[in-house]
Design a protein around this motif. Structure first.
Motif, mmCIF file in Angstrom:
data_model
loop_
_atom_site.group_PDB
_atom_site.id
_atom_site.type_symbol
_atom_site.label_atom_id
_atom_site.label_comp_id
_atom_site.label_asym_id
_atom_site.label_seq_id
_atom_site.Cartn_x
_atom_site.Cartn_y
_atom_site.Cartn_z
ATOM 1 N N MET A 276 -7.865 -5.045 -6.467
ATOM 2 C CA MET A 276 -7.737 -4.440 -5.145
ATOM 3 C C MET A 276 -7.708 -2.925 -5.309
ATOM 4 S SD MET A 276 -4.552 -4.502 -2.413
ATOM 5 C CE MET A 276 -4.545 -6.289 -2.225
ATOM 6 N N ASN A 277 -8.607 -2.257 -4.630
ATOM 7 C CA ASN A 277 -8.656 -0.801 -4.686
ATOM 8 C C ASN A 277 -7.773 -0.205 -3.594
ATOM 9 O OD1 ASN A 277 -10.784 -0.631 -6.773
ATOM 10 N ND2 ASN A 277 -12.091 -1.510 -5.191
ATOM 11 N N ILE A 278 -6.939 0.733 -3.966
ATOM 12 C CA ILE A 278 -6.118 1.433 -2.978
ATOM 13 C C ILE A 278 -6.911 2.649 -2.514
ATOM 14 C CG2 ILE A 278 -3.892 2.505 -2.517
ATOM 15 C CD1 ILE A 278 -3.837 -0.512 -3.184
ATOM 16 N N ASN A 279 -7.671 2.464 -1.461
ATOM 17 C CA ASN A 279 -8.540 3.518 -0.958
ATOM 18 C C ASN A 279 -8.533 3.510 0.571
ATOM 19 O OD1 ASN A 279 -10.118 1.286 -0.286
ATOM 20 N ND2 ASN A 279 -11.536 1.574 -1.995
ATOM 21 N N ILE B 188 0.834 -1.209 0.000
ATOM 22 C CA ILE B 188 0.000 0.000 0.000
ATOM 23 C C ILE B 188 0.868 1.258 0.000
ATOM 24 C CG2 ILE B 188 -1.677 1.333 1.335
ATOM 25 C CD1 ILE B 188 -2.855 -1.376 2.229
ATOM 26 N N LEU B 189 1.943 1.247 0.797
ATOM 27 C CA LEU B 189 2.852 2.387 0.822
ATOM 28 C C LEU B 189 3.486 2.610 -0.549
ATOM 29 C CD1 LEU B 189 4.607 1.806 4.270
ATOM 30 C CD2 LEU B 189 2.933 3.583 3.702
ATOM 31 N N TYR B 190 3.847 1.525 -1.194
ATOM 32 C CA TYR B 190 4.417 1.626 -2.537
ATOM 33 C C TYR B 190 3.388 2.202 -3.507
ATOM 34 C CZ TYR B 190 6.462 0.223 -7.013
ATOM 35 O OH TYR B 190 6.956 0.224 -8.295
ATOM 36 N N ALA B 191 2.150 1.713 -3.430
ATOM 37 C CA ALA B 191 1.089 2.177 -4.333
ATOM 38 C C ALA B 191 0.840 3.675 -4.160
ATOM 39 C CB ALA B 191 -0.196 1.396 -4.074
ATOM 40 N N LYS C 18 1.431 6.489 -6.984
ATOM 41 C CA LYS C 18 0.114 6.915 -7.478
ATOM 42 C C LYS C 18 -0.623 5.786 -8.216
ATOM 43 C CE LYS C 18 1.246 11.845 -7.744
ATOM 44 N NZ LYS C 18 2.458 11.694 -6.912
ATOM 45 N N ILE C 19 -0.514 4.589 -7.663
ATOM 46 C CA ILE C 19 -1.244 3.432 -8.181
ATOM 47 C C ILE C 19 -2.612 3.389 -7.511
ATOM 48 C CG2 ILE C 19 -1.289 0.903 -8.344
ATOM 49 C CD1 ILE C 19 1.803 1.005 -8.249
ATOM 50 N N GLU C 20 -3.667 3.292 -8.295
ATOM 51 C CA GLU C 20 -5.027 3.304 -7.764
ATOM 52 C C GLU C 20 -5.608 1.908 -7.577
ATOM 53 O OE1 GLU C 20 -7.319 5.753 -10.352
ATOM 54 O OE2 GLU C 20 -6.145 7.562 -9.959
ATOM 55 N N GLN C 21 -5.153 0.959 -8.387
ATOM 56 C CA GLN C 21 -5.684 -0.403 -8.308
ATOM 57 C C GLN C 21 -4.592 -1.420 -8.631
ATOM 58 O OE1 GLN C 21 -8.919 -0.046 -11.208
ATOM 59 N NE2 GLN C 21 -10.418 -0.221 -9.548
ATOM 60 N N PHE C 22 -4.712 -2.581 -8.001
ATOM 61 C CA PHE C 22 -3.904 -3.743 -8.360
ATOM 62 C C PHE C 22 -4.852 -4.804 -8.912
ATOM 63 C CE2 PHE C 22 -0.929 -2.175 -4.972
ATOM 64 C CZ PHE C 22 0.177 -1.983 -5.802
ATOM 65 N N ILE C 23 -4.469 -5.429 -9.986
ATOM 66 C CA ILE C 23 -5.258 -6.521 -10.555
ATOM 67 C C ILE C 23 -4.432 -7.796 -10.448
ATOM 68 C CG2 ILE C 23 -4.432 -6.122 -12.931
ATOM 69 C CD1 ILE C 23 -7.274 -6.932 -13.853
ATOM 70 N N PHE C 24 -5.085 -8.903 -10.148
ATOM 71 C CA PHE C 24 -4.332 -10.140 -9.994
ATOM 72 C C PHE C 24 -5.233 -11.356 -10.137
ATOM 73 C CE2 PHE C 24 -5.564 -8.317 -5.975
ATOM 74 C CZ PHE C 24 -6.043 -9.365 -5.196
ATOM 75 N N VAL C 25 -4.613 -12.470 -10.500
ATOM 76 C CA VAL C 25 -5.281 -13.767 -10.562
ATOM 77 C C VAL C 25 -4.981 -14.485 -9.260
ATOM 78 C CG1 VAL C 25 -5.417 -15.979 -11.753
ATOM 79 C CG2 VAL C 25 -5.048 -13.874 -13.068
ATOM 80 N N THR C 26 -6.013 -14.956 -8.585
ATOM 81 C CA THR C 26 -5.810 -15.618 -7.301
ATOM 82 C C THR C 26 -6.824 -16.738 -7.115
ATOM 83 O OG1 THR C 26 -5.496 -15.215 -4.933
ATOM 84 C CG2 THR C 26 -7.326 -14.049 -5.992
#
Length: 227
Positions: A215-218, A166-169, A173-181
């Protein structure tokens, strides 16, 4: 080329092991680890992170090749693929002896990434597969199991990894992470309170129920991790 160089198959092409990734030239003393990760646990594929990268690839081998028995390529106990290149970023957590206990790889969606190149069939949306400077992909999320953790809770090392992420995002200025899980990890993220969205329905793959998740960075995600 040295005729005695150890050769390994990469994408069906035989290559010297040291050309697969800078960190894989294990015995070259010029690749000594000269740098520590940033304040939020970020390292890259640069040679200065040699020792930490080896620990990342060893952890991934133990998790994906040995524990989960995925059909992935490993070289002398190091799991590595074509997305592990010089400028690839990783978020890690380590113990006091600098052994990597948790790691995740970060790839920009403005360049080829796993969902777009390897798993496009998992994308179940009328919208195109993401390609945005504010959306990055997470992959190769691996962590050591801790005996003290029971049920569906995350271990302290995983929480630390998520905090670093989250600190990195926020810094980038990253708003979302997308991933396959898997649906199991998806459930754990929901229990933690992280703001996530599922894209499409689950698909059985590698003996597991697989989903594409954002994942939303909010504020909700921040509160769920930092309290």
């Amino acid at each position: 080329m040295n005729e005695k160089a150890k050769m390994v198959p990469v994408n069906n092409i035989m290559q010297p092991v040291e050309t697969v990734h800078p960190a894989m030239n294990i015995h070259n003393k010029n690749y000594a680890d000269l740098s520590k990760p940033s304040a939020y646990g970020c390292i890259s594929g640069e040679r200065k992170y040699h020792d930490l990268l080896l620990s990342v690839f060893q952890l991934r081998h133990r998790v994906f090749k040995e524990r989960l028995q995925w059909d992935v390529s490993s070289i002398n106990g190091h799991e590595i693929d074509k997305f592990d290149i010089h400028d690839t970023k990783y978020i890690i957590t380590t113990d006091t002896e600098s052994n990597v206990k948790g790691c995740v790889r970060i790839l920009p969606t403005t360049s080829p990434y796993m969902l777009s190149e390897i798993f496009p069939f998992l994308w179940q949306s009328e919208s195109p597969i993401p390609c945005s400077a504010s959306i990055y992909e997470l992959s190769r999320f691996a962590f050591e199991k801790e005996q003290s953790v029971k049920g569906y809770g995350f271990s302290s090392s995983v929480i630390k990894l998520l905090r670093n992420l989250i600190l990195y995002a926020k810094d980038k200025k990253i708003e979302q992470f997308i991933f396959v899980t898997t649906t199991i990890i998806e459930r754990m993220l929901k229990i933690q309170g992280i703001s996530i969205e599922r894209i499409g329905s689950e698909i059985s793959m590698r003996n597991a129920k697989t989903v594409v998740t954002i994942m939303n960075i909010n504020s909700q995600t921040e509160k769920s991790i930092f309290g």
